[in-house]
Design a protein around this motif. Sequence first.
Motif, PDB file in Angstrom:
ATOM      1  N   GLY A  24      -2.267  -2.764  -3.024  1.00  0.00           N
ATOM      2  CA  GLY A  24      -0.861  -2.373  -3.055  1.00  0.00           C
ATOM      3  C   GLY A  24      -0.380  -1.909  -1.690  1.00  0.00           C
ATOM      4  O   GLY A  24       0.712  -2.285  -1.251  1.00  0.00           O
ATOM      5  N   TYR A  25      -1.180  -1.125  -1.023  1.00  0.00           N
ATOM      6  CA  TYR A  25      -0.799  -0.628   0.298  1.00  0.00           C
ATOM      7  C   TYR A  25      -0.676  -1.768   1.300  1.00  0.00           C
ATOM      8  O   TYR A  25       0.349  -1.897   1.985  1.00  0.00           O
ATOM      9  N   VAL A  26      -1.679  -2.607   1.398  1.00  0.00           N
ATOM     10  CA  VAL A  26      -1.644  -3.659   2.416  1.00  0.00           C
ATOM     11  C   VAL A  26      -0.587  -4.712   2.099  1.00  0.00           C
ATOM     12  O   VAL A  26       0.061  -5.244   3.016  1.00  0.00           O
ATOM     13  N   ALA A  27      -0.359  -4.997   0.818  1.00  0.00           N
ATOM     14  CA  ALA A  27       0.682  -5.983   0.470  1.00  0.00           C
ATOM     15  C   ALA A  27       2.051  -5.441   0.853  1.00  0.00           C
ATOM     16  O   ALA A  27       2.905  -6.170   1.377  1.00  0.00           O
ATOM     17  N   ARG A  28       2.270  -4.160   0.591  1.00  0.00           N
ATOM     18  CA  ARG A  28       3.567  -3.580   0.934  1.00  0.00           C
ATOM     19  C   ARG A  28       3.766  -3.549   2.439  1.00  0.00           C
ATOM     20  O   ARG A  28       4.844  -3.870   2.939  1.00  0.00           O
ATOM     21  N   ARG A  29       2.748  -3.155   3.174  1.00  0.00           N
ATOM     22  CA  ARG A  29       2.883  -3.103   4.629  1.00  0.00           C
ATOM     23  C   ARG A  29       3.180  -4.487   5.199  1.00  0.00           C
ATOM     24  O   ARG A  29       4.003  -4.655   6.096  1.00  0.00           O
ATOM     25  N   ALA A  30       2.513  -5.503   4.673  1.00  0.00           N
ATOM     26  CA  ALA A  30       2.759  -6.866   5.150  1.00  0.00           C
ATOM     27  C   ALA A  30       4.189  -7.295   4.808  1.00  0.00           C
ATOM     28  O   ALA A  30       4.893  -7.871   5.641  1.00  0.00           O
ATOM     29  N   ALA A  31       4.632  -7.002   3.590  1.00  0.00           N
ATOM     30  CA  ALA A  31       5.990  -7.373   3.186  1.00  0.00           C
ATOM     31  C   ALA A  31       7.018  -6.676   4.074  1.00  0.00           C
ATOM     32  O   ALA A  31       8.000  -7.288   4.508  1.00  0.00           O
ATOM     33  N   VAL A  32       6.790  -5.408   4.376  1.00  0.00           N
ATOM     34  CA  VAL A  32       7.724  -4.669   5.232  1.00  0.00           C
ATOM     35  C   VAL A  32       7.807  -5.318   6.609  1.00  0.00           C
ATOM     36  O   VAL A  32       8.894  -5.507   7.159  1.00  0.00           O
ATOM     37  N   ARG A  33       6.662  -5.681   7.145  1.00  0.00           N
ATOM     38  CA  ARG A  33       6.681  -6.303   8.471  1.00  0.00           C
ATOM     39  C   ARG A  33       7.454  -7.620   8.454  1.00  0.00           C
ATOM     40  O   ARG A  33       8.225  -7.932   9.368  1.00  0.00           O
TER      41      ARG A  33
ATOM     42  N   ALA B 251       4.781 -11.944  -0.981  1.00  0.00           N
ATOM     43  CA  ALA B 251       4.144 -10.656  -0.695  1.00  0.00           C
ATOM     44  C   ALA B 251       4.868  -9.540  -1.433  1.00  0.00           C
ATOM     45  O   ALA B 251       4.250  -8.633  -1.993  1.00  0.00           O
ATOM     46  N   ARG B 252       6.201  -9.618  -1.444  1.00  0.00           N
ATOM     47  CA  ARG B 252       6.961  -8.567  -2.125  1.00  0.00           C
ATOM     48  C   ARG B 252       6.737  -8.622  -3.631  1.00  0.00           C
ATOM     49  O   ARG B 252       6.562  -7.599  -4.279  1.00  0.00           O
ATOM     50  N   ARG B 253       6.743  -9.828  -4.195  1.00  0.00           N
ATOM     51  CA  ARG B 253       6.519  -9.937  -5.643  1.00  0.00           C
ATOM     52  C   ARG B 253       5.144  -9.405  -6.025  1.00  0.00           C
ATOM     53  O   ARG B 253       4.987  -8.733  -7.047  1.00  0.00           O
ATOM     54  N   ALA B 254       4.132  -9.699  -5.215  1.00  0.00           N
ATOM     55  CA  ALA B 254       2.783  -9.199  -5.495  1.00  0.00           C
ATOM     56  C   ALA B 254       2.756  -7.674  -5.393  1.00  0.00           C
ATOM     57  O   ALA B 254       2.186  -6.991  -6.258  1.00  0.00           O
ATOM     58  N   ALA B 255       3.400  -7.129  -4.353  1.00  0.00           N
ATOM     59  CA  ALA B 255       3.418  -5.679  -4.183  1.00  0.00           C
ATOM     60  C   ALA B 255       4.120  -5.010  -5.364  1.00  0.00           C
ATOM     61  O   ALA B 255       3.651  -3.992  -5.879  1.00  0.00           O
ATOM     62  N   VAL B 256       5.228  -5.600  -5.817  1.00  0.00           N
ATOM     63  CA  VAL B 256       5.961  -5.027  -6.949  1.00  0.00           C
ATOM     64  C   VAL B 256       5.076  -5.000  -8.193  1.00  0.00           C
ATOM     65  O   VAL B 256       5.020  -4.010  -8.916  1.00  0.00           O
ATOM     66  N   ARG B 257       4.363  -6.096  -8.415  1.00  0.00           N
ATOM     67  CA  ARG B 257       3.504  -6.126  -9.602  1.00  0.00           C
ATOM     68  C   ARG B 257       2.422  -5.059  -9.537  1.00  0.00           C
ATOM     69  O   ARG B 257       2.109  -4.404 -10.532  1.00  0.00           O
ATOM     70  N   ILE B 258       1.836  -4.891  -8.369  1.00  0.00           N
ATOM     71  CA  ILE B 258       0.780  -3.892  -8.207  1.00  0.00           C
ATOM     72  C   ILE B 258       1.349  -2.488  -8.422  1.00  0.00           C
ATOM     73  O   ILE B 258       0.720  -1.638  -9.052  1.00  0.00           O
ATOM     74  N   PHE B 259       2.570  -2.256  -7.947  1.00  0.00           N
ATOM     75  CA  PHE B 259       3.179  -0.937  -8.098  1.00  0.00           C
ATOM     76  C   PHE B 259       3.571  -0.663  -9.545  1.00  0.00           C
ATOM     77  O   PHE B 259       3.553   0.493  -9.979  1.00  0.00           O
ATOM     78  N   VAL B 260       3.931  -1.680 -10.288  1.00  0.00           N
ATOM     79  CA  VAL B 260       4.231  -1.485 -11.709  1.00  0.00           C
ATOM     80  C   VAL B 260       2.978  -1.005 -12.440  1.00  0.00           C
ATOM     81  O   VAL B 260       3.037  -0.076 -13.252  1.00  0.00           O
TER      82      VAL B 260
ATOM     83  N   THR C 279      -7.018  -3.745 -11.276  1.00  0.00           N
ATOM     84  CA  THR C 279      -6.502  -4.292 -12.532  1.00  0.00           C
ATOM     85  C   THR C 279      -5.347  -5.250 -12.260  1.00  0.00           C
ATOM     86  O   THR C 279      -5.267  -6.338 -12.840  1.00  0.00           O
ATOM     87  N   ALA C 280      -4.456  -4.839 -11.355  1.00  0.00           N
ATOM     88  CA  ALA C 280      -3.280  -5.659 -11.057  1.00  0.00           C
ATOM     89  C   ALA C 280      -3.654  -6.955 -10.344  1.00  0.00           C
ATOM     90  O   ALA C 280      -2.885  -7.923 -10.356  1.00  0.00           O
ATOM     91  N   THR C 281      -4.836  -6.979  -9.733  1.00  0.00           N
ATOM     92  CA  THR C 281      -5.277  -8.174  -9.006  1.00  0.00           C
ATOM     93  C   THR C 281      -6.440  -8.844  -9.727  1.00  0.00           C
ATOM     94  O   THR C 281      -7.236  -9.559  -9.117  1.00  0.00           O
ATOM     95  N   ALA C 282      -6.499  -8.633 -11.035  1.00  0.00           N
ATOM     96  CA  ALA C 282      -7.645  -9.121 -11.816  1.00  0.00           C
ATOM     97  C   ALA C 282      -7.748 -10.639 -11.807  1.00  0.00           C
ATOM     98  O   ALA C 282      -8.812 -11.185 -12.127  1.00  0.00           O
ATOM     99  N   ALA C 283      -6.658 -11.319 -11.438  1.00  0.00           N
ATOM    100  CA  ALA C 283      -6.703 -12.785 -11.399  1.00  0.00           C
ATOM    101  C   ALA C 283      -7.591 -13.292 -10.269  1.00  0.00           C
ATOM    102  O   ALA C 283      -7.950 -14.471 -10.248  1.00  0.00           O
ATOM    103  N   LEU C 284      -7.941 -12.413  -9.340  1.00  0.00           N
ATOM    104  CA  LEU C 284      -8.759 -12.823  -8.196  1.00  0.00           C
ATOM    105  C   LEU C 284     -10.200 -12.330  -8.345  1.00  0.00           C
ATOM    106  O   LEU C 284     -10.444 -11.261  -8.898  1.00  0.00           O
TER     107      LEU C 284
END
Lengths: 146, 146
Positions: free
Chosen positions: B17-26, A20-29, A123-128
Amino acid sequence: MVAGKAIDLGFLEALPGYVARRAAVRIFVEYARTMGSFELRPAEFAALVLIGHNPGVTARQLGTELAIAPPNLVKFLRRFEERDWIERNPHPTDRRARGLRLTAAGAALLKRAEPAALASDRTATAALSDAELATLLDLLRRVYKG
Amino acid sequence: MVAGKAIDLGFLEALPGYVARRAAVRIFVEYARTMGSFELRPAEFAALVLIGHNPGVTARQLGTELAIAPPNLVKFLRRFEERDWIERNPHPTDRRARGLRLTAAGAALLKRAEPAALASDRTATAALSDAELATLLDLLRRVYKG
DNA sequence: TATTGTTATACTCTATAACTATA
DNA sequence: TATAGTTATAGAGTATAACAATA
């Protein structure tokens, strides 16, 4: 780089927290790359969205919802007010609190920023596929809502 | 707390990005609660796991894989060595680099920490069934692997 | 000329304690 | 007695520049 076979992530990729953290980091980049001109960090963007969708909301409500500690929210709100994106009005029933709402300039900014942020995250989740993204959002929401 | 209706998250909950981060934080909050006795922060735990599964790995490979900048990894590795969790040996083909591997104490620590971390993350995702969690992991991996 | 590991440093993010005004 | 907002501050986390040794 030293030559060598790919690293075995093994166990880590079965850990929800890690992936979850790796996915969030990629989206934030991607967010940083495409949203730079708005000068709105992700957490600031989230706060501004909530003010826009909840006129009259208090700082405390915002902080509770976004898991931001009160002292850290103060900085956001001061900056928003300095840029004339929000105004802080007397609260109708509690003189300690202030009701937050967007100014016209803030509303105009958000009108541009919201679709841009959505496009960036897509864009960051374009793989889905669209259906897979909908599933992902549902599962993640259920995790953090407990 | 000032009385008032629940906040409308609206748009935010459609942002990956928002939901992934919130899940990771939890998930990390639960990790901090249950893994405190290991004195291993999430990023340190990930680094130690990779060393355990990839004996002889270099610091650079670790940093690239975990998206940790070299100067920040130095601190982790020094602390690991001070605690006698890892050893740094001459690299077989590159005298600049050092091959990292767990000591017996490090391996013993990891043998206890890995199942504990998995259990912690599973607790934090208890709202999902096993099948749903497997789907979530697959979707998240596809996001960050691009 | 480029890369590994390292030091020093700065910047951002997050957390805590204490205060005031009000509830 | 508790809460909303604020100030000041400290701690994590992350990023950049520069260096010696080696590729």
